[in-house]
Enzyme design. Structure first.
Site, PDB file in Angstrom:
ATOM      1  N   LYS A   1       0.594  -2.766  16.217  1.00  0.00           N
ATOM      2  CA  LYS A   1       1.944  -2.971  16.925  1.00  0.00           C
ATOM      3  C   LYS A   1       2.594  -1.693  17.629  1.00  0.00           C
ATOM      4  CE  LYS A   1       3.489  -5.894  12.910  1.00  0.00           C
ATOM      5  NZ  LYS A   1       4.410  -6.290  11.944  1.00  0.00           N
TER       6      LYS A   1
ATOM      7  N   ASN B   1       5.811  -7.097  18.077  1.00  0.00           N
ATOM      8  CA  ASN B   1       5.110  -8.095  17.315  1.00  0.00           C
ATOM      9  C   ASN B   1       4.795  -9.485  18.123  1.00  0.00           C
ATOM     10  OD1 ASN B   1       7.561  -9.310  16.898  1.00  0.00           O
ATOM     11  ND2 ASN B   1       7.076  -9.705  14.896  1.00  0.00           N
TER      12      ASN B   1
ATOM     13  N   GLY C   1       6.414   2.815   7.427  1.00  0.00           N
ATOM     14  CA  GLY C   1       5.599   2.535   8.436  1.00  0.00           C
ATOM     15  C   GLY C   1       6.576   1.492   9.232  1.00  0.00           C
TER      16      GLY C   1
ATOM     17  N   LYS D   1       6.674  11.499   6.503  1.00  0.00           N
ATOM     18  CA  LYS D   1       6.764  10.385   7.287  1.00  0.00           C
ATOM     19  C   LYS D   1       8.258   9.748   7.019  1.00  0.00           C
ATOM     20  CE  LYS D   1       3.468   7.010   8.171  1.00  0.00           C
ATOM     21  NZ  LYS D   1       2.331   6.345   7.881  1.00  0.00           N
TER      22      LYS D   1
ATOM     23  N   SER E   1      -4.484 -14.330   7.843  1.00  0.00           N
ATOM     24  CA  SER E   1      -3.201 -14.482   8.344  1.00  0.00           C
ATOM     25  C   SER E   1      -2.618 -15.812   8.178  1.00  0.00           C
ATOM     26  CB  SER E   1      -3.187 -13.928   9.955  1.00  0.00           C
ATOM     27  OG  SER E   1      -1.907 -14.585  10.609  1.00  0.00           O
TER      28      SER E   1
ATOM     29  N   ASN F   1       9.141   7.464   0.707  1.00  0.00           N
ATOM     30  CA  ASN F   1       7.621   7.100   0.952  1.00  0.00           C
ATOM     31  C   ASN F   1       6.540   8.026   0.462  1.00  0.00           C
ATOM     32  OD1 ASN F   1       6.083   5.379   2.990  1.00  0.00           O
ATOM     33  ND2 ASN F   1       5.800   7.582   3.985  1.00  0.00           N
TER      34      ASN F   1
HETATM   35  P1  ATR Z   1       3.312  -1.629   8.032  1.00  0.00           P
HETATM   36  O1  ATR Z   1       3.313  -2.003   9.720  1.00  0.00           O
HETATM   37  O2  ATR Z   1       2.943  -2.965   7.550  1.00  0.00           O
HETATM   38  O3  ATR Z   1       4.475  -1.121   7.588  1.00  0.00           O
HETATM   39  P2  ATR Z   1       1.903   0.900   8.326  1.00  0.00           P
HETATM   40  O4  ATR Z   1       2.903   1.481   9.348  1.00  0.00           O
HETATM   41  O5  ATR Z   1       0.606   1.349   8.147  1.00  0.00           O
HETATM   42  O6  ATR Z   1       1.933  -0.805   8.051  1.00  0.00           O
HETATM   43  O7  ATR Z   1       2.908   1.549   6.820  1.00  0.00           O
HETATM   44  C1  ATR Z   1       2.201   1.223   5.757  1.00  0.00           C
HETATM   45  C2  ATR Z   1       3.109   2.115   4.577  1.00  0.00           C
HETATM   46  O8  ATR Z   1       2.608   1.439   3.210  1.00  0.00           O
HETATM   47  C3  ATR Z   1       3.422   3.288   4.840  1.00  0.00           C
HETATM   48  O9  ATR Z   1       4.656   3.413   4.188  1.00  0.00           O
HETATM   49  C4  ATR Z   1       2.371   3.843   3.584  1.00  0.00           C
HETATM   50  O10 ATR Z   1       2.677   5.035   3.172  1.00  0.00           O
HETATM   51  P3  ATR Z   1       2.132   6.500   3.757  1.00  0.00           P
HETATM   52  O11 ATR Z   1       3.056   6.699   4.834  1.00  0.00           O
HETATM   53  O12 ATR Z   1       2.114   7.432   2.635  1.00  0.00           O
HETATM   54  O13 ATR Z   1       0.725   6.171   4.187  1.00  0.00           O
HETATM   55  C5  ATR Z   1       2.562   2.637   2.672  1.00  0.00           C
HETATM   56  N1  ATR Z   1       1.309   2.694   1.560  1.00  0.00           N
HETATM   57  C6  ATR Z   1       0.210   2.109   1.908  1.00  0.00           C
HETATM   58  N2  ATR Z   1      -0.699   2.315   0.824  1.00  0.00           N
HETATM   59  C7  ATR Z   1       0.049   2.816  -0.100  1.00  0.00           C
HETATM   60  C8  ATR Z   1      -0.201   3.207  -1.607  1.00  0.00           C
HETATM   61  N3  ATR Z   1      -1.247   2.769  -2.028  1.00  0.00           N
HETATM   62  N4  ATR Z   1       0.815   4.031  -2.228  1.00  0.00           N
HETATM   63  C9  ATR Z   1       2.022   4.158  -1.463  1.00  0.00           C
HETATM   64  N5  ATR Z   1       2.364   3.948  -0.274  1.00  0.00           N
HETATM   65  C10 ATR Z   1       1.375   3.054   0.433  1.00  0.00           C
END
Ligand code: ATR
Length: 277
Positions: free
Chosen positions: A64, A85, A127, A154, A13, A149
């Site tokens: 969060k 946050n 997300g 989702k 971070s 997505n």
């Molecule tokens: P944040 O708070 O950073 O948005 P999150 O709520 O965990 O974190 O959301 C992560 C996002 O990245 C989601 O849209 C996730 O897609 P899924 O809903 O399919 O999990 C996406 N994401 C993470 N890794 C990914 C990958 N390898 N390919 C495509 N999408 C990915």
């Protein structure tokens, strides 16, 4: 007096660098630290905010949403997003807010003088970050928001969540396997963690895009994801997530200390961050 950013993992971070710079600049006598915590530690942390042992918190992945149930009062913005946050004590109550969305819009407004009104925006991801940004885009009265997505369910859930809250902005589903934005799109935002691994390349068709299109990838490490490299090569303006990170931190800082930071404060900290990774 201490402030913490909490999450898991938290090692990388940049928030302590950002906040401690401003804390020192404005001669505040406290310290901002990072702390990796397990989920079951959240109630005791909130108790420490309530009794004044902890001045404030930033919450990051993956807590969060989990933190919400321990908070006394939640801002309308955080309610809209469904995630918090920033936490602090306000009129003896533990208060939760969310500065992610406003951090994003401010960054683009400052950097490119971008006006969101009536624009068409293509959002990758559904997300927490996507919810924060979309909530702010709706407030700014954009025209259309396309959402794609990896997990289709989702996307649908997110679209229904925001459709129930507004009927001014046109919210459209896009299939993750078929990313072909058309020429009405003004801005593409990658809110997913896809691309953090430098070898990952998103398949997105750039053939129809207008020349003035802007790409924002909210990842800041690596500084240039493959997505940014691809769009930059084709001549589009691109921005990574560092400006957004700093702007959302500035809004948190303002909530905690009632000090509004100026562009010099932002630029100074940006240079320090860029030199640190
Ligand atoms: P944040 O708070 O950073 O948005 P999150 O709520 O965990 O974190 O959301 C992560 C996002 O990245 C989601 O849209 C996730 O897609 P899924 O809903 O399919 O999990 C996406 N994401 C993470 N890794 C990914 C990958 N390898 N390919 C495509 N999408 C990915």
């Amino acid at each position: 007096m201490t402030l913490y950013v909490i999450g898991k993992p938290i090692k990388h971070s940049l928030s302590p660098i950002i906040h401690n710079f401003w804390i020192n600049k404005y001669k505040l006598s406290l310290e901002y630290k990072k702390m990796e915590v397990e989920k079951d530690f959240l109630p005791s942390l909130i108790k420490d905010v309530r009794n004044g042992k902890v001045t404030g918190l930033n919450i990051t992945i993956p807590y969060k949403r989990d933190i919400i149930k321990f908070i006394d009062e939640i801002s309308n913005t955080a309610k809209d997003i469904g995630a918090i946050n920033t936490v602090f004590l306000k009129r003896d109550k533990v208060y939760g807010d969310n500065t992610d969305g406003i951090g994003f819009t401010r960054a683009l407004e400052k950097k490119k003088n971008f006006n969101f009104f009536n624009k068409s925006i293509y959002v990758l991801g559904a997300g927490g970050a996507s919810h924060g940004i979309i909530s702010e885009l709706i407030k700014k009265k954009v025209k259309t928001i396309y959402v794609a997505n990896r997990t289709k369910q989702k996307t649908i859930k997110l679209l229904n969540f925001f459709k129930n809250k507004n009927n001014n902005v046109d919210l459209k589903f896009v299939d993750w396997e078929n990313l072909v934005p058309n020429s009405d799109v003004d801005l593409i935002i990658n809110t997913t963690s896809f691309g953090m691994n430098e070898n990952e390349a998103l398949k997105i068709d750039t053939r129809n895009l207008k020349t003035t299109l802007i790409l924002v990838d909210i990842i800041y490490n690596p500084r240039e994801t493959k997505l940014i490299k691809l769009f930059r090569k084709e001549g589009f303006f691109c921005m990574n997530g560092l400006c957004m990170l700093i702007e959302q931190a500035a809004v948190s800082f303002e909530l905690w200390f009632n000090i509004s930071l100026n562009n010099k404060d932002i630029e100074e900290v940006k240079k320090i961050c860029e030199a640190s990774y």
